[in-house]
Design a protein around this motif. Structure first.
Motif, PDB file in Angstrom:
ATOM      1  N   GLN A 145       0.822  -1.210   0.000  1.00  0.00           N
ATOM      2  CA  GLN A 145       0.000   0.000   0.000  1.00  0.00           C
ATOM      3  C   GLN A 145       0.857   1.261   0.000  1.00  0.00           C
ATOM      4  N   GLY A 146       2.164   1.065  -0.144  1.00  0.00           N
ATOM      5  CA  GLY A 146       3.063   2.210  -0.212  1.00  0.00           C
ATOM      6  C   GLY A 146       3.405   2.839   1.116  1.00  0.00           C
ATOM      7  N   SER A 147       3.019   2.210   2.219  1.00  0.00           N
ATOM      8  CA  SER A 147       3.329   2.771   3.540  1.00  0.00           C
ATOM      9  C   SER A 147       3.753   1.648   4.475  1.00  0.00           C
ATOM     10  N   GLY A 148       4.702   0.874   4.030  1.00  0.00           N
ATOM     11  CA  GLY A 148       5.139  -0.281   4.799  1.00  0.00           C
ATOM     12  C   GLY A 148       5.829   0.090   6.095  1.00  0.00           C
ATOM     13  N   THR A 149       5.891  -0.880   6.998  1.00  0.00           N
ATOM     14  CA  THR A 149       6.496  -0.672   8.311  1.00  0.00           C
ATOM     15  C   THR A 149       7.991  -0.949   8.266  1.00  0.00           C
ATOM     16  N   THR A 150       8.754  -0.089   8.918  1.00  0.00           N
ATOM     17  CA  THR A 150      10.194  -0.310   9.071  1.00  0.00           C
ATOM     18  C   THR A 150      10.426  -1.063  10.369  1.00  0.00           C
ATOM     19  N   TYR A 151      11.219  -2.130  10.302  1.00  0.00           N
ATOM     20  CA  TYR A 151      11.480  -2.943  11.483  1.00  0.00           C
ATOM     21  C   TYR A 151      12.955  -2.913  11.844  1.00  0.00           C
ATOM     22  N   THR A 152      13.214  -3.144  13.126  1.00  0.00           N
ATOM     23  CA  THR A 152      14.581  -3.317  13.599  1.00  0.00           C
ATOM     24  C   THR A 152      14.735  -4.734  14.133  1.00  0.00           C
ATOM     25  N   LEU A 153      15.895  -5.326  13.935  1.00  0.00           N
ATOM     26  CA  LEU A 153      16.143  -6.686  14.389  1.00  0.00           C
ATOM     27  C   LEU A 153      16.267  -6.692  15.915  1.00  0.00           C
ATOM     28  N   ALA A 154      15.315  -7.345  16.587  1.00  0.00           N
ATOM     29  CA  ALA A 154      15.298  -7.359  18.048  1.00  0.00           C
ATOM     30  C   ALA A 154      15.931  -8.614  18.621  1.00  0.00           C
ATOM     31  N   ASP A 155      15.765  -9.727  17.938  1.00  0.00           N
ATOM     32  CA  ASP A 155      16.313 -10.983  18.454  1.00  0.00           C
ATOM     33  C   ASP A 155      16.443 -11.971  17.311  1.00  0.00           C
ATOM     34  N   VAL A 174      13.378 -15.201  14.065  1.00  0.00           N
ATOM     35  CA  VAL A 174      13.786 -13.810  14.196  1.00  0.00           C
ATOM     36  C   VAL A 174      12.608 -12.984  14.700  1.00  0.00           C
ATOM     37  N   ARG A 175      12.902 -12.092  15.634  1.00  0.00           N
ATOM     38  CA  ARG A 175      11.895 -11.146  16.131  1.00  0.00           C
ATOM     39  C   ARG A 175      12.218  -9.769  15.583  1.00  0.00           C
ATOM     40  N   LEU A 176      11.205  -9.121  15.041  1.00  0.00           N
ATOM     41  CA  LEU A 176      11.357  -7.799  14.441  1.00  0.00           C
ATOM     42  C   LEU A 176      10.420  -6.824  15.147  1.00  0.00           C
ATOM     43  N   ASP A 177      10.979  -5.752  15.673  1.00  0.00           N
ATOM     44  CA  ASP A 177      10.173  -4.738  16.351  1.00  0.00           C
ATOM     45  C   ASP A 177       9.989  -3.538  15.431  1.00  0.00           C
ATOM     46  N   PRO A 178       8.763  -3.000  15.361  1.00  0.00           N
ATOM     47  CA  PRO A 178       8.517  -1.848  14.492  1.00  0.00           C
ATOM     48  C   PRO A 178       9.228  -0.599  14.989  1.00  0.00           C
ATOM     49  N   SER A 191       5.174  -6.367  16.920  1.00  0.00           N
ATOM     50  CA  SER A 191       6.369  -7.156  16.642  1.00  0.00           C
ATOM     51  C   SER A 191       5.987  -8.341  15.754  1.00  0.00           C
ATOM     52  N   GLU A 192       6.885  -8.676  14.864  1.00  0.00           N
ATOM     53  CA  GLU A 192       6.665  -9.791  13.961  1.00  0.00           C
ATOM     54  C   GLU A 192       7.723 -10.867  14.215  1.00  0.00           C
ATOM     55  N   PHE A 193       7.318 -12.115  14.034  1.00  0.00           N
ATOM     56  CA  PHE A 193       8.243 -13.237  14.149  1.00  0.00           C
ATOM     57  C   PHE A 193       8.244 -14.005  12.833  1.00  0.00           C
ATOM     58  N   VAL A 194       9.435 -14.316  12.362  1.00  0.00           N
ATOM     59  CA  VAL A 194       9.578 -15.086  11.130  1.00  0.00           C
ATOM     60  C   VAL A 194      10.406 -16.327  11.441  1.00  0.00           C
TER      61      VAL A 194
END
Length: 245
Positions: A145-155, A174-178, A191-194
């Protein structure tokens, strides 16, 4: 039971050495601090230098002993090259970051798929990473949608899951925090987990890669566990082997 113990030792052999060395270092620092405090104002620079040199010597000796014990441990786990595992853990980190950085990309899904296809020879047009993970990830994180979230590597946790001859297999989470860019932007992002798996052959060549975005319930469970909070019972406490919408 013996085989299970060996498997667990094999997966965490590198961490045992690192953890032991770190603990000894902390203990040595505390010892140094106690000595200086005990001397109070009478502690001279010379005394401090002597203590530092002694600390460094003790730490070197302790680390050497740990390395000897580590070598003895590896002797009981034939077939595992710890230096190779260390190198390929770095490779795994690079792989998963190349997948998730599309969350804030201005590329379309097709452009991202083409980019990854061209970058990694082990991916093709039928790869589930390209056909399933990339579209779902970019949609879920708002990139489409052109407004994606930027994540930082948390774990990041990567372990060897299988060793078969010269072929190594790995599993990682991997845990990603916005990244909060303002009061109104990304305010609802969580937070997202992959979960990802990859395999390598001789020389560290990556031969396969797969990735799955954890479901919302699994994500909440993992997030609660990471904060030390009790989580509600969840039949998806282990990330599903299939992508979820």
């Amino acid at each position: 039971m013996n085989e299970e113990i060996k498997d667990r030792l094999r997966q965490h052999a590198g961490k045992l050495l690192i953890g032991g060395t770190g603990a000894l270092f902390v203990l040595s620092v505390l010892t140094l601090g106690s000595s200086l405090v005990g001397d109070g104002s009478a502690a001279s620079d010379t005394k401090a230098d002597q203590l530092v040199h002694k600390l460094e010597g003790d730490l070197d000796d302790a680390q050497a002993k740990l390395e000897m014990r580590h070598a003895a441990l590896l002797a009981q786990l034939p077939g595992v090259d710890v230096k190779r595992v260390d190198r390929e853990t770095v490779t795994g980190r690079s792989l998963v970051l190349s997948l998730i950085d599309s969350s804030a990309s201005i590329r379309t899904v097709k452009e991202q798929q083409a980019l990854l296809d061209a970058r990694y020879g082990f991916l093709d047009h039928e790869s589930r990473v390209l056909t399933e993970f990339v579209p779902e990830w970019m949609t879920a994180t708002g990139a489409t949608q052109g407004s994606g979230t930027t994540y930082t590597l948390a774990d990041l946790d990567i372990d060897v899951s299988r060793v078969q001859g010269l072929n190594y297999s790995y599993t990682g989470v991997v845990r990603l925090d916005p990244v909060r860019l303002g009061p109104d932007r990304n305010s609802t992002a969580q937070s997202e987990f992959v979960v990802f798996t990859y395999a390598t052959s001789q020389g560290g060549t990556v031969t396969s890669l797969d990735a799955y975005r954890a479901s919302s319930r699994t994500r909440d469970t993992l997030a609660a566990a990471g904060k030390g909070q009790p989580a509600e019972p969840d039949d998806t406490a282990t990330p599903s082997p299939k992508p979820t919408g």
